[in-house]
Scaffold this motif. Structure first.
Motif, PDB file in Angstrom:
ATOM      1  N   ILE A 189     -14.878   9.377 -25.981  1.00 56.23           N
ATOM      2  CA  ILE A 189     -14.570  10.337 -25.029  1.00 56.23           C
ATOM      3  C   ILE A 189     -13.222   9.961 -24.293  1.00 56.23           C
ATOM      4  CG2 ILE A 189     -15.332  11.525 -22.799  1.00 56.23           C
ATOM      5  CD1 ILE A 189     -18.254  10.915 -23.848  1.00 56.23           C
ATOM      6  N   SER A 190     -12.307  10.783 -24.152  1.00 57.47           N
ATOM      7  CA  SER A 190     -10.880  10.609 -23.689  1.00 57.47           C
ATOM      8  C   SER A 190     -11.253  10.057 -22.153  1.00 57.47           C
ATOM      9  CB  SER A 190      -9.834  11.407 -23.796  1.00 57.47           C
ATOM     10  OG  SER A 190     -10.308  12.627 -23.237  1.00 57.47           O
ATOM     11  N   TYR A 191     -10.284   9.393 -21.422  1.00 58.09           N
ATOM     12  CA  TYR A 191     -10.529   8.884 -20.057  1.00 58.09           C
ATOM     13  C   TYR A 191      -9.199   9.316 -19.271  1.00 58.09           C
ATOM     14  CZ  TYR A 191     -11.430   5.859 -16.124  1.00 58.09           C
ATOM     15  OH  TYR A 191     -11.690   5.477 -14.726  1.00 58.09           O
ATOM     16  N   ASP A 192      -9.545  10.315 -18.478  1.00 57.32           N
ATOM     17  CA  ASP A 192      -8.400  11.018 -17.930  1.00 57.32           C
ATOM     18  C   ASP A 192      -8.258  10.260 -16.456  1.00 57.32           C
ATOM     19  OD1 ASP A 192      -7.792  13.012 -19.543  1.00 57.32           O
ATOM     20  OD2 ASP A 192      -9.793  13.877 -19.146  1.00 57.32           O
ATOM     21  N   ILE A 193      -7.124   9.757 -16.069  1.00 59.99           N
ATOM     22  CA  ILE A 193      -6.905   8.735 -14.986  1.00 59.99           C
ATOM     23  C   ILE A 193      -6.916   9.761 -13.652  1.00 59.99           C
ATOM     24  CG2 ILE A 193      -5.523   7.150 -13.670  1.00 59.99           C
ATOM     25  CD1 ILE A 193      -4.980   5.965 -16.493  1.00 59.99           C
ATOM     26  N   ASP A 194      -7.440   9.796 -12.668  1.00 59.14           N
ATOM     27  CA  ASP A 194      -7.560  10.356 -11.467  1.00 59.14           C
ATOM     28  C   ASP A 194      -6.571   9.670 -10.473  1.00 59.14           C
ATOM     29  OD1 ASP A 194      -7.721  12.393  -9.348  1.00 59.14           O
ATOM     30  OD2 ASP A 194      -9.459  11.484  -8.718  1.00 59.14           O
ATOM     31  N   GLN A 195      -6.888   8.364  -9.925  1.00 56.68           N
ATOM     32  CA  GLN A 195      -6.329   7.539  -9.203  1.00 56.68           C
ATOM     33  C   GLN A 195      -6.410   6.159  -9.750  1.00 56.68           C
ATOM     34  OE1 GLN A 195      -7.187   8.273  -4.823  1.00 56.68           O
ATOM     35  NE2 GLN A 195      -8.616   9.760  -5.611  1.00 56.68           N
ATOM     36  N   LEU A 196      -5.293   5.278  -9.316  1.00 58.85           N
ATOM     37  CA  LEU A 196      -5.220   3.904  -9.389  1.00 58.85           C
ATOM     38  C   LEU A 196      -4.795   3.295  -7.977  1.00 58.85           C
ATOM     39  CD1 LEU A 196      -5.345   1.319 -11.141  1.00 58.85           C
ATOM     40  CD2 LEU A 196      -2.804   1.783 -11.681  1.00 58.85           C
ATOM     41  N   ARG A 197      -5.508   2.639  -7.455  1.00 55.85           N
ATOM     42  CA  ARG A 197      -5.470   2.268  -6.131  1.00 55.85           C
ATOM     43  C   ARG A 197      -5.777   0.745  -5.575  1.00 55.85           C
ATOM     44  NH1 ARG A 197      -8.088   6.708  -2.152  1.00 55.85           N
ATOM     45  NH2 ARG A 197      -6.630   5.969  -0.665  1.00 55.85           N
ATOM     46  N   PHE A 198      -4.759   0.195  -4.674  1.00 63.11           N
ATOM     47  CA  PHE A 198      -4.977  -1.107  -4.445  1.00 63.11           C
ATOM     48  C   PHE A 198      -5.174  -1.542  -2.969  1.00 63.11           C
ATOM     49  CE2 PHE A 198      -2.049  -0.108  -7.948  1.00 63.11           C
ATOM     50  CZ  PHE A 198      -2.509  -0.987  -8.807  1.00 63.11           C
ATOM     51  N   PHE A 199      -6.439  -2.215  -2.840  1.00 60.39           N
ATOM     52  CA  PHE A 199      -6.621  -2.327  -1.246  1.00 60.39           C
ATOM     53  C   PHE A 199      -6.744  -3.815  -1.198  1.00 60.39           C
ATOM     54  CE2 PHE A 199      -8.153   1.702  -2.367  1.00 60.39           C
ATOM     55  CZ  PHE A 199      -7.827   2.614  -1.330  1.00 60.39           C
ATOM     56  N   ILE A 200      -6.429  -4.424   0.127  1.00 60.46           N
ATOM     57  CA  ILE A 200      -7.150  -5.864   0.461  1.00 60.46           C
ATOM     58  C   ILE A 200      -8.127  -5.436   1.553  1.00 60.46           C
ATOM     59  CG2 ILE A 200      -6.350  -7.900   1.796  1.00 60.46           C
ATOM     60  CD1 ILE A 200      -3.465  -7.301   0.885  1.00 60.46           C
ATOM     61  N   ARG A 201      -9.266  -6.166   1.228  1.00 62.14           N
ATOM     62  CA  ARG A 201     -10.372  -6.057   1.829  1.00 62.14           C
ATOM     63  C   ARG A 201     -11.296  -7.261   1.966  1.00 62.14           C
ATOM     64  NH1 ARG A 201     -13.645  -1.689  -2.407  1.00 62.14           N
ATOM     65  NH2 ARG A 201     -12.711   0.219  -1.404  1.00 62.14           N
ATOM     66  N   GLU A 215      -4.613  -0.485   2.507  1.00 66.56           N
ATOM     67  CA  GLU A 215      -3.846  -0.211   0.990  1.00 66.56           C
ATOM     68  C   GLU A 215      -2.663  -0.437   0.871  1.00 66.56           C
ATOM     69  OE1 GLU A 215      -4.738   4.204   0.419  1.00 66.56           O
ATOM     70  OE2 GLU A 215      -3.832   3.727  -1.819  1.00 66.56           O
ATOM     71  N   ILE A 216      -2.515  -0.765  -0.479  1.00 63.46           N
ATOM     72  CA  ILE A 216      -0.966  -1.396  -0.876  1.00 63.46           C
ATOM     73  C   ILE A 216      -0.419  -0.152  -1.617  1.00 63.46           C
ATOM     74  CG2 ILE A 216       0.317  -2.806  -2.137  1.00 63.46           C
ATOM     75  CD1 ILE A 216      -1.948  -4.977  -1.540  1.00 63.46           C
ATOM     76  N   THR A 217       0.616   0.438  -1.390  1.00 63.52           N
ATOM     77  CA  THR A 217       1.368   1.510  -2.138  1.00 63.52           C
ATOM     78  C   THR A 217       2.271   1.018  -2.966  1.00 63.52           C
ATOM     79  OG1 THR A 217       0.969   3.007  -0.182  1.00 63.52           O
ATOM     80  CG2 THR A 217       2.480   3.653  -1.682  1.00 63.52           C
ATOM     81  N   PRO A 218       2.012   1.249  -4.399  1.00 64.95           N
ATOM     82  CA  PRO A 218       3.116   0.986  -5.211  1.00 64.95           C
ATOM     83  C   PRO A 218       4.270   1.463  -5.091  1.00 64.95           C
ATOM     84  CG  PRO A 218       0.799   1.748  -6.319  1.00 64.95           C
ATOM     85  CD  PRO A 218       0.878   2.077  -4.945  1.00 64.95           C
ATOM     86  N   VAL A 219       5.430   0.473  -5.460  1.00 65.20           N
ATOM     87  CA  VAL A 219       6.614   1.077  -5.393  1.00 65.20           C
ATOM     88  C   VAL A 219       7.120   1.644  -6.539  1.00 65.20           C
ATOM     89  CG1 VAL A 219       9.243   0.031  -5.303  1.00 65.20           C
ATOM     90  CG2 VAL A 219       7.313  -0.727  -3.740  1.00 65.20           C
ATOM     91  N   HIS A 220       6.646   1.513  -7.690  1.00 65.52           N
ATOM     92  CA  HIS A 220       6.898   1.924  -9.044  1.00 65.52           C
ATOM     93  C   HIS A 220       6.105   1.539  -9.911  1.00 65.52           C
ATOM     94  CE1 HIS A 220       9.489   3.167 -12.682  1.00 65.52           C
ATOM     95  NE2 HIS A 220       9.196   1.881 -13.089  1.00 65.52           N
ATOM     96  N   ILE A 221       5.614   2.714 -10.994  1.00 68.24           N
ATOM     97  CA  ILE A 221       4.531   2.292 -12.055  1.00 68.24           C
ATOM     98  C   ILE A 221       5.402   2.509 -13.445  1.00 68.24           C
ATOM     99  CG2 ILE A 221       2.572   3.030 -13.318  1.00 68.24           C
ATOM    100  CD1 ILE A 221       1.398   4.036 -10.443  1.00 68.24           C
TER     101      ILE A 221
END
Length: 291
Positions: A189-201, A215-221
């Motif tokens: 089953i294909s995997y559709d990406i909704d979000q990729l997020r980064f947190f310091i917890r 949350e850490i916001t990406p500059v570029h992907i």
């Protein structure tokens, strides 16, 4: 003649004395500083700060201040007091346009202002950081180099629901860190990406867990993908502002499936972050930059 020589000697000493006084006055000049923006917050209401650009870093002077980015809005920071009547503290926010914003935080039961727009503020409360942080050509070049690098480093991976999610390379160049991630779909089953997020917890969650993370916001992907077909794999590189993780905290990398429940999270500790490989200096055309 002796009188003339005496006057010359006296004048010479006065000249040296004047130089010394001037030098001392110059060294005592205060360095250039920015006036922090005064802000009042409370326990029962949320204060919103609206920035002209996305938030890429937040530093709280005290745990008495709870901070999180508004869901779905990368340029809005929400603040609330963790307890009432806490002593004065500060807050520093770095945004993607290269600005450092400084705030002095005080507690009050009834804040007079709950929504603050930094778009209409002048530069008294912010300074510009190095433009290299947001140079598009530079970020793209180094992200591509990290994507194809043979360096693996310490691996962090997790497998669930037929999805393998792994961090297999951390690189650094100047003020940016490049995280290489691989997503492998072993299911049909294909995997559709909704979000990729980064947190310091925090490693140990508090009662009000929603506000205990940054949350850490990406500059570029680089090689950004939105879908992983069945029986296939994709690798991408995410560029973020450089950071290290304080004690008793960890980096959480979250992968969410659109219209599904196959959500996966990686937990990365500071001992993995500090082993980032340095990318070699490259010749780059700096003509184009992020706006």
């Amino acid at each position: 003649m002796k009188k003339i020589n005496a006057r010359m000697v006296m004048g010479f000493f006065l000249f040296l004395f004047g130089l010394n006084v001037n030098a001392q006055s110059i060294t005592k000049l205060p360095p250039k500083s920015i006036a922090p923006y005064p802000l009042e917050i409370t326990y029962f209401k949320t204060t919103n700060i609206i920035f002209p650009s996305a938030i890429v870093g937040v530093d709280r002077g005290s745990k008495d201040v709870l901070a999180q980015k508004a869901k779905g809005a990368a340029n809005i920071l929400q603040l609330k007091a963790a307890r009432d009547s806490f002593p004065e503290t500060n807050l520093t926010v770095i945004t993607a346009d290269g600005k450092l914003n400084s705030f002095v935080i005080n507690y009050t039961p009834k804040p007079s202002v709950l929504n603050v727009s930094m778009k209409e503020r002048d530069n008294k409360n912010s300074i510009f950081l190095s433009p290299g942080l947001v140079n598009k050509a530079e970020v793209t070049t180094y992200a591509t180099h990290a994507l194809y690098s043979k360096y693996k480093g310490r691996k962090v991976k997790h497998r669930k629901y037929g999805i393998r999610f792994g961090l297999n390379g951390i690189f650094i160049r100047d003020n940016l860190m490049y995280l290489r991630l691989t997503i492998t779909n072993t299911s049909n089953i294909s995997y559709d990406i909704d979000q990729l997020r980064f947190f310091i917890r925090d490693q140990k969650k508090a009662k009000r867990t929603a506000s205990q993370e940054i949350e850490i916001t990406p500059v570029h992907i680089q090689n950004k993908v939105t879908k992983i077909d069945g029986r296939s794999s994709q690798t991408l590189v995410v560029a973020v502002p450089k950071f290290t993780i304080p004690d008793k905290k960890y980096l959480a990398i979250q992968l969410f499936e659109a219209n599904g429940g196959r959500h996966i999270e990686l937990s990365v500790k500071n001992r993995t972050i500090i082993k980032a490989a340095v990318l070699p200096k490259l010749q780059i055309n700096r003509k184009y930059t992020y706006q």
